[in-house]
Motif scaffolding. Structure first.
Motif, short mmCIF file in Angstrom:
data_model
loop_
_atom_site.label_atom_id
_atom_site.label_comp_id
_atom_site.label_asym_id
_atom_site.label_seq_id
_atom_site.Cartn_x
_atom_site.Cartn_y
_atom_site.Cartn_z
N GLY A 1 -0.04 27.64 36.61
CA GLY A 1 -0.42 27.21 35.26
C GLY A 1 -0.10 28.23 34.18
N SER A 2 0.81 29.16 34.49
CA SER A 2 1.05 30.28 33.58
C SER A 2 2.52 30.40 33.18
N ASN B 1 -1.46 20.21 37.91
CA ASN B 1 -1.88 21.02 36.78
C ASN B 1 -3.19 21.77 37.10
N ASP C 1 -5.98 25.16 35.36
CA ASP C 1 -6.20 26.22 34.38
C ASP C 1 -5.37 27.43 34.78
N GLU C 2 -4.87 28.16 33.79
CA GLU C 2 -4.00 29.30 34.07
C GLU C 2 -4.69 30.28 35.02
N ASN D 1 -9.41 22.76 32.46
CA ASN D 1 -7.97 22.59 32.61
C ASN D 1 -7.22 22.73 31.28
N SER E 1 -4.12 25.74 30.77
CA SER E 1 -2.81 25.62 31.42
C SER E 1 -1.67 25.75 30.42
N SER F 1 -11.06 24.62 37.58
CA SER F 1 -9.66 24.76 37.28
C SER F 1 -8.77 23.75 38.03
#
Lengths: 480, 488
Positions: free
Chosen positions: B91-92, B122, B124-125, B132, B135, B153
């Motif tokens: 996610g980054s 997908n 969260d980073e 979420n 992301s 996440s």
């Protein structure tokens, strides 16, 4: 004012494991760049360290070798800092609970006395990679072959007062670890790297002065020189009323000076914390005892046995035990020849000279200890004179084997049969009547010279094979 | 039940009976992703061709008489698992172009079990978030109400299952990242005991708490997949070698005499009252099934969030140091020197939440604050663990809400950072103590799902799944599906 040097050492020993401390990559030196690397060594996301237990065993062997306490539970911690040769951005080390705790290491000095160094701790950690400055124009490359090689960092208390003590300690440490087989101790390949913490204080003062750290010096000679140069620099500063700055310095052997490496050294905060990826190392008593039972005889014990049971001098015992291969070679020669003193003389004399000449070490020599022992036996049973022995030794060194067949082939057998020698002597006496007459009227000094003349002639007549002692004795009788 | 929402158990039977092929299931899944994903944004990488080829292989195996329960079932991985040859971003932006040369152990094990991976979900980073929304691919939307978050996440995984794209997706849970999105999306999600599932190849956030687990429609499906996911892995030293039971075999055990503890601290002011009512009703259902229920106390519950937000960022600050722009990942343009390379690569490559946690972690580990923060947090963690252990000596299972609220609005600027952190107040305890916990659908409040959380004893996954399955045998919350009217 008189100044006293105070030094403590940190020695990084590369442990002789086959694979890295947390990955299965090879630790072999000298491979093509970045070929001994896998996803873990490159710190790819998601990779996890798995401890190589061989490294743990070697660390325990070291701890037992210096009589230190072994940490029953030790842990790995992360030492955080950014540097391109440190792929994870942290080094896995042991900060809070090292595997080897306090111990005392007795270092032999040449005069036969010992100097005790207090070991503060020894801990396991991983080595970093290397920056490569000359491979890519205008860029710095990174070689991760070395990243993850197991190191044992051995830290002493500030117990050293002279460079001689430092060198004696390092030599003894080198002997110990090569004996134990836990490191190859190869300084030029970086298997043994030394940092010296050094400060000065007025003699008699108990508080320590501000220290500097001399980093990564990789030969005994340079260490000695670096200590000298740095202590002189500190002394000059102090005597000029200035202060020493706590910093890391590098020794430059070409310019014969030390210079500051990182002036902000004191500002580094490594943010150590326990590594959650690794479980604590738990070592039980049975494991320790198993390892203890498998230890070879240590250099200190060997030295004691050589002086007390074999009657060698401290000096010889010291030299013989500096590396395991030499000691083991000596022991086979001494035992087989039943003449330890002569064995010591040969190993430290002709063998050592031949090794030096070829620039190799004992473990690389082809010479068989049994052959050398046979050679000594043949001297002791009067088959060989010492001069003949040197010829046989040269042949052995050139790769020939079997002392007795060399003697036969070279016709080197010493004549110790008094009948045969008497025939030669009688002939000489009749051929050299004038000298015989001189001998009979000469004083002691003159007589000695004349005996020399007759010995020489007799040797010539016997083609060098006459036993010189017997010859001397017979001549004296006949001329007397 | 529309075909898209069928469970693994049903699909497996249909595959066995020859009613459907794995190729057909994959084609359906791809078509549904194509339809729904532009709105929901649950899938960030789709490898349809590869998946179809693998489905054909699975069908060939079926034809030869192989009938393992997961063979040929389509699935998705959270984009935190390294997949060989398939982009893995976490996610980054930092890993936007990262293609791993190896499979995570979880990926390998599910592959070995015959599952067909279609791509990546997908998140969260770096798994840092509960909505979420952090992301790099943008927010993912809740299929029950697309103006709301799916939780995080593992938001993409929860949405992919809840919207019927695939019957199963992997998730990871460091502070609630499986259970909270499962709760908010109306699916079943299990966070196993720390050490039950290998972390190898799972991109690290907080190593002492990260744990992978299944996200599916039912406890039965979770059991089927956990059978394949769990087990010792020589590549992860923290992965336990406790034998893996057959989780499916014990699902039907009656729960008569089961002791359930309900912690009074979970029914505090943090908890939405309607959610509280739904949870209370669910617990009474378990009581009707033969369990005994009593109130218990976990006095340090309020300390869990702050403890977690010291330890997790500390570990993360070190775990994320490897993203330095040197060997792989994002590198800034034309760095002037080494310092510039580090500073700009990391400043530009990481999002705000990740940078915040790196800074917090760097601070709490610094020499000046280590004792006051990191050490103290470790002590509180031990205290919390002892409290859970002592309650779990008295009861078999702890029951309560998985999240304090139902799904909240996207881009809710009224929610502060610490409000967001409080989303995990009921889930974090199980991570700090290393215990297994499951979230299962237990009601709807204003049309939005509510999750019942059950926390079990260490390596007590079989019991948790058994209790959850018994609940699901008596209720139909887990069969409720979003209408997805807004999407079509």
């Amino acid at each position: 004012m008189h100044w006293e040097m105070v030094m403590g050492l940190e020695v990084h020993l590369q442990l002789a494991t086959h694979s890295k401390i947390f990955s299965s990559s090879s630790t072999q030196f000298g491979a093509e760049v970045n070929t001994h690397t896998n996803p873990l060594d490159m710190a790819l996301p998601g990779t996890l360290p798995v401890l190589n237990h061989e490294a743990v065993t070697l660390a325990i062997v070291f701890g037992l070798g210096i009589g230190a306490e072994i940490g029953k539970i030790s842990r790995f911690d992360r030492k955080n800092y950014f540097y391109p040769d440190l792929p994870k951005g942290y080094q896995i080390s042991q900060f809070f609970e090292p595997i080897v705790k306090e111990g005392i290491f007795d270092v032999p000095l040449e005069d036969g006395s010992t100097f005790s160094v207090r070991i503060l701790r020894a801990h396991l950690e991983e080595d970093a990679g290397k920056s490569v400055h000359d491979a890519i124009p205008a860029h710095t490359g990174i070689d991760l072959n070395r990243a993850g090689t197991p190191l044992l960092e051995v830290v002493t208390e500030p117990d050293f007062r002279t460079a001689e003590q430092v060198i004696a300690y390092l030599k003894a440490l080198h002997a110990l670890v090569t004996y134990l087989g836990i490191s190859d101790g190869n300084m030029s390949e970086g298997s043994m790297r030394c940092d010296v913490n050094i400060s000065l204080r007025p003699k008699g003062e108990s508080a320590y002065g501000t220290r500097t750290e001399l980093k990564n010096i990789n030969s005994f000679r340079f260490i000695e020189r670096a200590i000298h140069v740095e202590s002189q620099r500190q002394q000059d500063l102090l005597e000029a009323g200035q202060t020493v700055t706590q910093e890391t310095r590098l020794f430059d052997p070409d310019r014969d000076e030390t210079r500051a490496m990182r002036s902000k050294e004191v500002a580094n905060d490594y943010r150590y914390f326990p590594d959650p990826d690794l479980l604590p190392i738990v070592i039980d008593d049975a494991t320790i005892e198993d390892i203890r039972a498998s230890l070879p005889e240590l250099p200190m014990a060997k030295r004691l046995r050589y002086t007390e049971a074999l009657g060698l001098s401290n000096y010889d015992a010291n030299l013989l035990t500096q590396d395991r291969a030499t000691a083991e070679f000596f022991e086979v020669v001494a035992k087989t020849s039943e003449n330890p003193k002569s064995a010591a003389n040969w190993v430290l004399g002709d063998v050592s000279a031949a090794l030096n000449k070829e620039g190799i070490s004992m473990s690389d020599a082809a010479l068989s200890a049994i052959d050398l022992a046979t050679l000594i036996v043949r001297i002791d049973d009067n088959t060989l004179s010492s001069k003949m022995a040197k010829d046989v030794f040269d042949a052995l060194w050139q790769g020939e084997t079997d002392v007795d067949s060399i003697i036969d082939r070279k016709g080197l057998k010493q004549v110790s049969d008094s009948g045969a020698l008497e025939v030669i002597i009688d002939a000489l006496i009749s051929e050299n009547a004038a000298q015989v007459e001189q001998y009979r009227v000469a004083d002691e000094g003159k007589q000695k010279k004349l005996i020399g003349f007759f010995v020489g002639q007799a040797m010539k007549a016997s083609k060098g094979q006459a036993n010189p002692q017997l010859l001397n004795q017979l001549l004296k009788e006949k001329l007397g | 039940m529309p075909p898209a929402f069928k469970s693994i158990a049903t699909l497996s039977q249909e595959l066995k009976n020859g009613e459907v092929s794995s190729r057909q299931l994959v084609e359906q899944a791809v078509a549904r992703i194509d339809t729904l994903n532009p709105e929901l944004n649950a899938v960030v990488c789709l490898e349809a061709d590869q998946a179809l080829a693998n489905a054909d292989q699975a069908d060939a195996k079926r034809a030869k008489g192989e009938h393992s329960p997961l063979l040929g079932i389509p699935m998705l991985h959270k984009d935190i698992f390294c997949t060989q040859g398939m982009r893995t971003t976490c996610g980054s932006k930092m890993l936007a172009d990262f293609v791993p040369p190896y499979d995570a152990t979880v990926v390998q094990k599910l592959k070995d079990a015959g599952m067909i991976n279609l791509g990546k979900c997908n998140m969260d980073e770096f798994a840092m978030g509960s909505s979420n929304e952090t992301s790099v691919f943008g927010a993912c939307k809740n299929p029950w109400d697309v103006t709301r978050v799916p939780g995080g996440s593992s938001g993409g995984s929860a949405v992919a299952v809840a919207s019927g794209m695939v019957p199963f997706a992997t998730g990871t849970d460091t502070g609630g990242s499986i259970r909270q999105p499962a709760a908010l999306c109306g699916i079943t999600g299990l966070k196993p005991t720390y050490g039950r599932v290998s972390r190898y190849g799972m991109i690290a956030f907080a190593s002492s708490m990260d744990q992978a687990g299944p996200m599916a429609h039912s406890a039965q499906d979770c059991a089927l997949v956990l059978n394949a996911m769990a087990g010792h892995d020589p590549l992860d030293s923290t992965c336990d070698n406790t034998p893996v039971p057959n989780y499916h075999q014990t699902l039907d055990h009656p729960i008569t005499g089961l002791r359930i503890g309900v912690p009074k601290e979970f029914f505090s002011s943090h908890l939405n009252t309607e959610v509280a009512t739904a949870i209370d009703t669910a617990v009474r259902e378990l009581e009707r099934a033969g369990a005994t229920v009593k109130e218990v106390s976990l006095p340090s519950t309020d300390l869990a969030v702050s403890t977690y937000y010291v330890i997790a960022p500390a570990e993360a600050s070190a775990n994320l140091s490897r993203y330095d722009g040197v060997r792989y990942g994002y590198r800034c343009e034309a760095p002037s020197d080494l310092q510039d390379l580090y500073v700009r690569s990391r400043t530009e490559g990481f999002g705000a939440e990740v940078k915040r946690r790196i800074l917090v972690g760097t601070f709490t580990l610094s020499a000046a604050s280590y004792d006051q923060y990191f050490m103290k947090a470790q002590q509180v963690r031990r205290l919390i663990t002892q409290e859970y252990d002592s309650v779990l000596n008295e009861v078999d299972v702890i029951a309560g809400p998985a999240a304090p609220n139902t799904a909240f609005a996207l881009n809710d600027t009224s929610k502060s950072i610490t409000d967001m952190y409080m989303e995990d107040v009921f889930t974090i305890g199980a991570n700090l103590a290393g215990l297994p916990a499951i979230s299962l659908p237990a009601g709807l409040v204003n049309g939005l799902p509510v999750g019942l959380q059950l926390i079990g004893q260490r390596f007590g996954e079989a019991q948790l799944l058994n209790v959850a399955h018994q609940f699901q045998s008596r209720t139909d919350w887990h069969t409720r599906r979003p209408t997805l009217e807004a999407v079509r």
